[in-house]
Design a protein around this motif. Sequence first.
Motif, PDB file in Angstrom:
ATOM      1  N   ARG A  27      -9.447  -8.212   2.609  1.00 49.31           N
ATOM      2  CA  ARG A  27      -8.859  -7.409   1.539  1.00 49.31           C
ATOM      3  C   ARG A  27      -8.079  -6.257   2.137  1.00 49.31           C
ATOM      4  NH1 ARG A  27      -8.577  -5.307  -3.317  1.00 49.31           N
ATOM      5  NH2 ARG A  27      -9.581  -3.435  -4.042  1.00 49.31           N
ATOM      6  N   GLN A  28      -6.863  -6.040   1.632  1.00 51.35           N
ATOM      7  CA  GLN A  28      -6.061  -4.904   2.045  1.00 51.35           C
ATOM      8  C   GLN A  28      -6.147  -3.829   0.972  1.00 51.35           C
ATOM      9  OE1 GLN A  28      -4.367  -8.138   2.052  1.00 51.35           O
ATOM     10  NE2 GLN A  28      -5.363  -8.330   4.030  1.00 51.35           N
ATOM     11  N   HIS A  29      -6.275  -2.600   1.404  1.00 52.02           N
ATOM     12  CA  HIS A  29      -6.451  -1.490   0.469  1.00 52.02           C
ATOM     13  C   HIS A  29      -5.121  -0.799   0.180  1.00 52.02           C
ATOM     14  CE1 HIS A  29     -10.784  -1.880   0.761  1.00 52.02           C
ATOM     15  NE2 HIS A  29     -10.622  -2.023   2.068  1.00 52.02           N
ATOM     16  N   ALA A  78      -1.466  -4.790   7.735  1.00 52.10           N
ATOM     17  CA  ALA A  78      -2.787  -4.564   8.343  1.00 52.10           C
ATOM     18  C   ALA A  78      -2.940  -3.094   8.758  1.00 52.10           C
ATOM     19  CB  ALA A  78      -2.978  -5.482   9.537  1.00 52.10           C
ATOM     20  N   ALA A  79      -1.903  -2.539   9.380  1.00 56.09           N
ATOM     21  CA  ALA A  79      -1.966  -1.143   9.833  1.00 56.09           C
ATOM     22  C   ALA A  79      -2.067  -0.186   8.654  1.00 56.09           C
ATOM     23  CB  ALA A  79      -0.747  -0.810  10.686  1.00 56.09           C
ATOM     24  N   LEU A  80      -1.268  -0.413   7.634  1.00 55.01           N
ATOM     25  CA  LEU A  80      -1.306   0.469   6.472  1.00 55.01           C
ATOM     26  C   LEU A  80      -2.600   0.300   5.696  1.00 55.01           C
ATOM     27  CD1 LEU A  80       0.336   2.569   4.958  1.00 55.01           C
ATOM     28  CD2 LEU A  80       1.335   0.737   3.611  1.00 55.01           C
ATOM     29  N   GLY A  81      -3.100  -0.929   5.639  1.00 53.58           N
ATOM     30  CA  GLY A  81      -4.386  -1.177   4.969  1.00 53.58           C
ATOM     31  C   GLY A  81      -5.531  -0.438   5.648  1.00 53.58           C
ATOM     32  N   ARG A  82      -5.540  -0.451   6.974  1.00 54.21           N
ATOM     33  CA  ARG A  82      -6.581   0.289   7.710  1.00 54.21           C
ATOM     34  C   ARG A  82      -6.438   1.792   7.525  1.00 54.21           C
ATOM     35  NH1 ARG A  82      -7.329  -2.973  13.386  1.00 54.21           N
ATOM     36  NH2 ARG A  82      -8.095  -4.873  12.409  1.00 54.21           N
ATOM     37  N   ALA A  83      -5.199   2.267   7.513  1.00 55.01           N
ATOM     38  CA  ALA A  83      -4.974   3.705   7.317  1.00 55.01           C
ATOM     39  C   ALA A  83      -5.428   4.140   5.929  1.00 55.01           C
ATOM     40  CB  ALA A  83      -3.509   4.036   7.539  1.00 55.01           C
ATOM     41  N   MET A  84      -5.158   3.330   4.921  1.00 60.28           N
ATOM     42  CA  MET A  84      -5.560   3.657   3.554  1.00 60.28           C
ATOM     43  C   MET A  84      -7.065   3.547   3.367  1.00 60.28           C
ATOM     44  SD  MET A  84      -2.966   4.500   1.721  1.00 60.28           S
ATOM     45  CE  MET A  84      -1.315   4.192   1.215  1.00 60.28           C
ATOM     46  N   ALA A  85      -7.702   2.626   4.083  1.00 58.83           N
ATOM     47  CA  ALA A  85      -9.145   2.443   3.948  1.00 58.83           C
ATOM     48  C   ALA A  85      -9.907   3.627   4.531  1.00 58.83           C
ATOM     49  CB  ALA A  85      -9.580   1.159   4.643  1.00 58.83           C
ATOM     50  N   ARG A  86      -9.338   4.286   5.519  1.00 65.81           N
ATOM     51  CA  ARG A  86     -10.000   5.434   6.135  1.00 65.81           C
ATOM     52  C   ARG A  86     -10.016   6.640   5.220  1.00 65.81           C
ATOM     53  NH1 ARG A  86      -7.453   4.985  12.143  1.00 65.81           N
ATOM     54  NH2 ARG A  86      -8.514   3.059  12.684  1.00 65.81           N
ATOM     55  N   ARG A  87      -9.112   6.689   4.266  1.00 65.71           N
ATOM     56  CA  ARG A  87      -9.061   7.805   3.324  1.00 65.71           C
ATOM     57  C   ARG A  87     -10.229   7.717   2.456  1.00 65.71           C
ATOM     58  NH1 ARG A  87      -3.222   8.774   0.911  1.00 65.71           N
ATOM     59  NH2 ARG A  87      -2.538  10.170   2.514  1.00 65.71           N
TER      60      ARG A  87
END
Length: 87
Positions: A27-29, A78-87
């Motif tokens: 899942r991408q956030h 993938a990079a943006l999804g990981r960055a958004m998930a950390r928020r």
Amino acid sequence: MEISGILSAVVIGIVIGVLGRLVVPGRQHIGILWTIAVGIVAALVGSAIAAGIGVADTKGPDWIEWFIQIALAAVGVAALGRAMARR
């Protein structure tokens, strides 16, 4: 750039973004607008890379260019999804 070029970049960006999102497992956030933005950037950068290595204009479909664009979109999603998930 003409309006037809901008519209075609948006349409191609939507397709490339969605395909890039489908390639990334899990899942991408990120929302659909971020997916489209990543797809547009990936389509433009991928076209520039393909032109730089000489595979942008071939006889028939430009499979290598599409592969580069989809790979860039997958990395971007993938990079943006990981960055958004950390928020």
